[in-house]
Design an enzyme around this catalytic site. Structure first.
Site, PDB file in Angstrom:
ATOM      1  N   HIS A   1       0.763  -1.227  -0.036  1.00 46.08           N
ATOM      2  CA  HIS A   1       0.000  -0.096  -0.100  1.00 46.08           C
ATOM      3  C   HIS A   1       0.915   1.406   0.043  1.00 46.08           C
ATOM      4  O   HIS A   1       0.628   2.313   0.640  1.00 46.08           O
ATOM      5  CB  HIS A   1      -1.141   0.079   1.286  1.00 46.08           C
ATOM      6  CG  HIS A   1      -2.038  -0.978   1.241  1.00 46.08           C
ATOM      7  ND1 HIS A   1      -3.329  -0.888   0.804  1.00 46.08           N
ATOM      8  CD2 HIS A   1      -1.685  -2.380   1.397  1.00 46.08           C
ATOM      9  CE1 HIS A   1      -3.925  -2.048   0.691  1.00 46.08           C
ATOM     10  NE2 HIS A   1      -3.057  -2.847   1.526  1.00 46.08           N
TER      11      HIS A   1
ATOM     12  N   ASN B   1     -10.318  -2.855   2.155  1.00 43.27           N
ATOM     13  CA  ASN B   1     -10.158  -2.775   0.914  1.00 43.27           C
ATOM     14  C   ASN B   1     -11.452  -2.552   0.108  1.00 43.27           C
ATOM     15  O   ASN B   1     -12.548  -2.290   0.564  1.00 43.27           O
ATOM     16  CB  ASN B   1      -9.928  -4.427   0.471  1.00 43.27           C
ATOM     17  CG  ASN B   1      -8.542  -4.637   0.438  1.00 43.27           C
ATOM     18  OD1 ASN B   1      -7.804  -3.849   0.550  1.00 43.27           O
ATOM     19  ND2 ASN B   1      -8.352  -5.927   0.190  1.00 43.27           N
TER      20      ASN B   1
HETATM   21  C1  HEM Z   1      -2.293 -10.886   8.033  1.00 45.75           C
HETATM   22  C2  HEM Z   1      -2.811 -10.054   6.772  1.00 45.75           C
HETATM   23  C3  HEM Z   1      -2.255  -9.006   6.655  1.00 45.75           C
HETATM   24  C4  HEM Z   1      -1.021  -8.267   7.047  1.00 45.75           C
HETATM   25  C5  HEM Z   1       0.072  -9.161   7.766  1.00 45.75           C
HETATM   26  C6  HEM Z   1      -0.986  -6.999   6.597  1.00 45.75           C
HETATM   27  C7  HEM Z   1       0.091  -6.194   6.739  1.00 45.75           C
HETATM   28  C8  HEM Z   1       0.153  -4.952   6.390  1.00 45.75           C
HETATM   29  C9  HEM Z   1       1.409  -3.939   6.570  1.00 45.75           C
HETATM   30  C10 HEM Z   1       2.657  -4.393   7.119  1.00 45.75           C
HETATM   31  C11 HEM Z   1       0.998  -2.798   5.884  1.00 45.75           C
HETATM   32  C12 HEM Z   1       1.853  -1.470   5.779  1.00 45.75           C
HETATM   33  C13 HEM Z   1       1.471  -0.728   7.130  1.00 45.75           C
HETATM   34  C14 HEM Z   1       2.326   0.610   7.436  1.00 45.75           C
HETATM   35  O1  HEM Z   1       3.473   0.901   6.906  1.00 45.75           O
HETATM   36  O2  HEM Z   1       1.690   1.801   7.976  1.00 45.75           O
HETATM   37  C15 HEM Z   1      -0.390  -2.719   5.478  1.00 45.75           C
HETATM   38  C16 HEM Z   1      -1.071  -1.971   5.120  1.00 45.75           C
HETATM   39  C17 HEM Z   1      -2.271  -1.683   4.816  1.00 45.75           C
HETATM   40  N1  HEM Z   1      -3.171  -2.966   4.507  1.00 45.75           N
HETATM   41 FE1  HEM Z   1      -2.535  -4.765   5.330  1.00 45.75          FE
HETATM   42  N2  HEM Z   1      -2.137  -6.732   5.847  1.00 45.75           N
HETATM   43  C18 HEM Z   1      -2.852  -7.910   6.083  1.00 45.75           C
HETATM   44  C19 HEM Z   1      -4.260  -8.103   5.374  1.00 45.75           C
HETATM   45  C20 HEM Z   1      -5.005  -6.843   4.855  1.00 45.75           C
HETATM   46  C21 HEM Z   1      -6.295  -7.255   4.749  1.00 45.75           C
HETATM   47  C22 HEM Z   1      -7.287  -8.231   4.673  1.00 45.75           C
HETATM   48  C23 HEM Z   1      -6.637  -5.621   4.061  1.00 45.75           C
HETATM   49  C24 HEM Z   1      -7.927  -5.219   3.696  1.00 45.75           C
HETATM   50  C25 HEM Z   1      -9.232  -5.523   4.551  1.00 45.75           C
HETATM   51  C26 HEM Z   1      -5.521  -4.771   4.232  1.00 45.75           C
HETATM   52  C27 HEM Z   1      -5.607  -3.663   3.849  1.00 45.75           C
HETATM   53  C28 HEM Z   1      -4.416  -2.868   4.125  1.00 45.75           C
HETATM   54  C29 HEM Z   1      -4.461  -1.340   3.857  1.00 45.75           C
HETATM   55  C30 HEM Z   1      -5.714  -0.319   3.244  1.00 45.75           C
HETATM   56  C31 HEM Z   1      -3.177  -0.694   4.199  1.00 45.75           C
HETATM   57  C32 HEM Z   1      -2.551   0.652   3.790  1.00 45.75           C
HETATM   58  C33 HEM Z   1      -2.583   1.272   5.160  1.00 45.75           C
HETATM   59  C34 HEM Z   1      -2.300   2.897   4.942  1.00 45.75           C
HETATM   60  O3  HEM Z   1      -2.727   3.753   4.160  1.00 45.75           O
HETATM   61  O4  HEM Z   1      -1.302   3.356   5.620  1.00 45.75           O
HETATM   62  N3  HEM Z   1      -4.639  -5.520   4.679  1.00 45.75           N
HETATM   63  N4  HEM Z   1      -0.840  -4.170   5.829  1.00 45.75           N
END
Ligand code: HEM
Length: 480
Positions: free
Chosen positions: A65, A127
């Site tokens: 992201h 999402n």
């Molecule tokens: C076990 C599953 C998941 C893991 C380990 C994971 C991990 C991460 C990590 C490490 C980031 C970076 C955050 C940052 O640097 O601030 C991130 C961002 C993000 N994730 Fe996940 N994620 C997972 C599942 C999901 C799912 C299911 C969704 C949607 C429903 C999702 C939506 C997002 C979004 C929208 C961001 C961007 C946040 C921002 O704008 O700062 N992720 N995720």
């Protein structure tokens, strides 16, 4: 003297140019040299500070992201749901809460085109699709590695994606969204949003309901077909950020309505799927669906401070809302804060866009970049010198947890039914475009016969005619 007056809130609180420590800078154009032509003296502290700061301007981008834009607004409650939750910000219609929202794509880097087909986009850490590829966080790093560019060529390649997911048929439902016409949102304003994970609402009496959150844009959902995406992306690879910025500047504020679906945990066994499985949608008919808070006026702010420094986290909840045993959510509870401690530093929650807006107090302090002003002598707990007490207890799910330690898949996997139903709900031309995208993906030269036939078998199990069409056009027999 007011100690807060000169807090580093703005670079422009001095009428003249200074170093970071406030010393006057009398020449910001020329380095300090021996004579007119140099060499430069190391004692030019201002030059060294300026270049060193510049050298460190980039913070690590988000591992996923990375490409996104943010905006501010408010959230207004329109319906009374106090029978479901004691969350203070939902205490009654008309209550407003300031919010900051970030929209992003998932896989590609910070400067990547916003027109790529990509599973992602709406943030409040959700999402634009209501389901996810995998249901166990153990698979997440491998999934992201498969979706990211090939580590050798640095190109995103279908054979790696199809290879990985050929081991995980729970991804089929998500692929019916990703390879559908809605796989490339027109921009950030015209997207649905979905929390995907199941949370728990808890009311004052401790009664719980599982809940899923869904956002609907009041301006409707719009997507790009492949040809349109090529034109839009070829013209401006930041088209979605520009659209968001321009519409807010023109006073055309985007707005979403937030809806909830709830299931009484006492009824969770009534379904042919596990309601805590993120690869499933909850049927509309069997879940009471309440139209809920609306609102969002938006305004744009400085990109670095309020986009790059933003740290969203699905683990940050308030009394009245709790997690569920959803395995993906359980992993996310750990992952976000952990990555943010690395990406932004251990005190990332002190950064203005992330800092709590309410009074807060604990003894988790010091560490890199701690700029909180503290003068307490007691930084331990408990203490007879410090009157700070525990907060009042609030209700959390009280269900008894039992079970053996095990590493296993859930019982009701049911991977094929919902994707098949979704495919059959489409008009023939939409089905045809879906098939074409699959033919193109499976025709990748490096996709082996084995992988191709596994995918055809999977789609056959979702819908016989779909599998048949793919098999005929790709000239392959299903192998399973
Ligand atoms: C076990 C599953 C998941 C893991 C380990 C994971 C991990 C991460 C990590 C490490 C980031 C970076 C955050 C940052 O640097 O601030 C991130 C961002 C993000 N994730 Fe996940 N994620 C997972 C599942 C999901 C799912 C299911 C969704 C949607 C429903 C999702 C939506 C997002 C979004 C929208 C961001 C961007 C946040 C921002 O704008 O700062 N992720 N995720």
């Amino acid at each position: 003297m007011d100690p807060y007056k000169f807090r580093p809130s703005s670079a422009f609180n001095s009428p003249f140019w200074t170093t970071n420590s406030g010393a006057p800078v009398w020449n910001n154009n020329n380095s300090l040299t021996v004579g007119e032509r140099g060499p430069i003296l190391l004692e030019d502290y201002h030059l060294i500070e300026k270049i060193a700061q510049f050298d460190r301007e980039r913070i690590p981008e988000r591992v996923v992201h990375a490409r996104g834009a943010s905006a501010k607004g408010f959230f207004e409650v329109t319906h009374d749901i106090t029978h479901l939750t004691c969350a203070d910000f939902l205490r009654g219609p008309g209550v407003q809460t300031p919010v900051i929202v970030r929209f992003s794509t998932v896989i590609h880097e910070r400067g990547s085109p916003e027109t790529l087909r990509d599973p992602g986009n709406f943030d409040l850490v959700g999402n634009n699709f209501p389901v996810f590829f995998i249901r166990d966080g153990m698979k997440f790093p491998d999934m992201v590695h498969a979706l990211k560019p090939n580590p050798v060529s640095h190109i995103q390649e279908n054979w790696r994606i199809l290879d990985f997911f050929s081991h995980h048929p729970e991804s089929l439902h998500m692929f019916t969204f990703l390879f559908d016409d809605i796989g490339i949102p027109a921009d950030y304003r015209h997207m649905d949003g979905s929390g995907v994970n199941t949370y728990t609402l808890v009311n004052k009496a401790g009664k719980t309901h599982y809940v899923k959150f869904h956002w609907k844009p009041t301006c409707g959902v719009k997507s790009l077909l492949e040809d349109e995406a090529v034109v839009v992306g070829g013209t401006n690879h930041s088209h979605a950020t520009k659209d968001l910025y321009d519409s807010i500047a023109a006073g055309n504020y985007p707005e979403w309505k937030l809806y909830i679906q709830t299931i009484d945990p006492d009824h969770e066994d009534r379904f042919d799927f596990d309601p805590l499985d993120v690869t499933k949608t909850w049927p509309k008919t069997s879940c009471p669906s309440s139209r809920w808070p609306s609102g969002l006026e938006q305004e744009h702010r400085q990109f670095f401070a309020e986009n790059e420094q933003l740290a969203f986290c699905p683990a940050i909840i308030v009394p009245g809302i709790y997690y569920s045993d959803d395995k993906l959510l359980q992993t996310r509870i750990f992952s976000y804060a952990d990555t943010q401690r690395h990406r932004l530093g251990p005190n990332y929650l002190l950064l203005p866009p992330n800092a709590p807006k309410s009074a807060h107090h604990n003894n988790h302090h010091e560490g890199f970049m701690n700029f909180m002003h503290r003068d307490e002598e007691v930084n331990y707990f408990p203490s007879r010198y410090d009157p700070v007490r525990h907060a009042e207890q609030y209700p959390i799910p009280s269900r008894v947890l039992t079970g053996r330690r095990e590493k296993t898949v859930i019982k009701k996997e049911n991977n094929f039914k919902q994707p098949g139903e979704r495919y059959r709900s489409w008009a023939p031309d939409r089905q045809e475009r879906f098939i074409r995208r699959w033919i193109e993906a499976l025709s990748d030269q490096r996709v082996t016969h084995e992988i191709r036939s596994i995918w055809i078998s999977y789609w056959s199990q979702c819908d016989k005619s779909l599998g048949q069409k793919l098999a005929t056009r790709l000239n392959v027999k299903p192998s399973m």
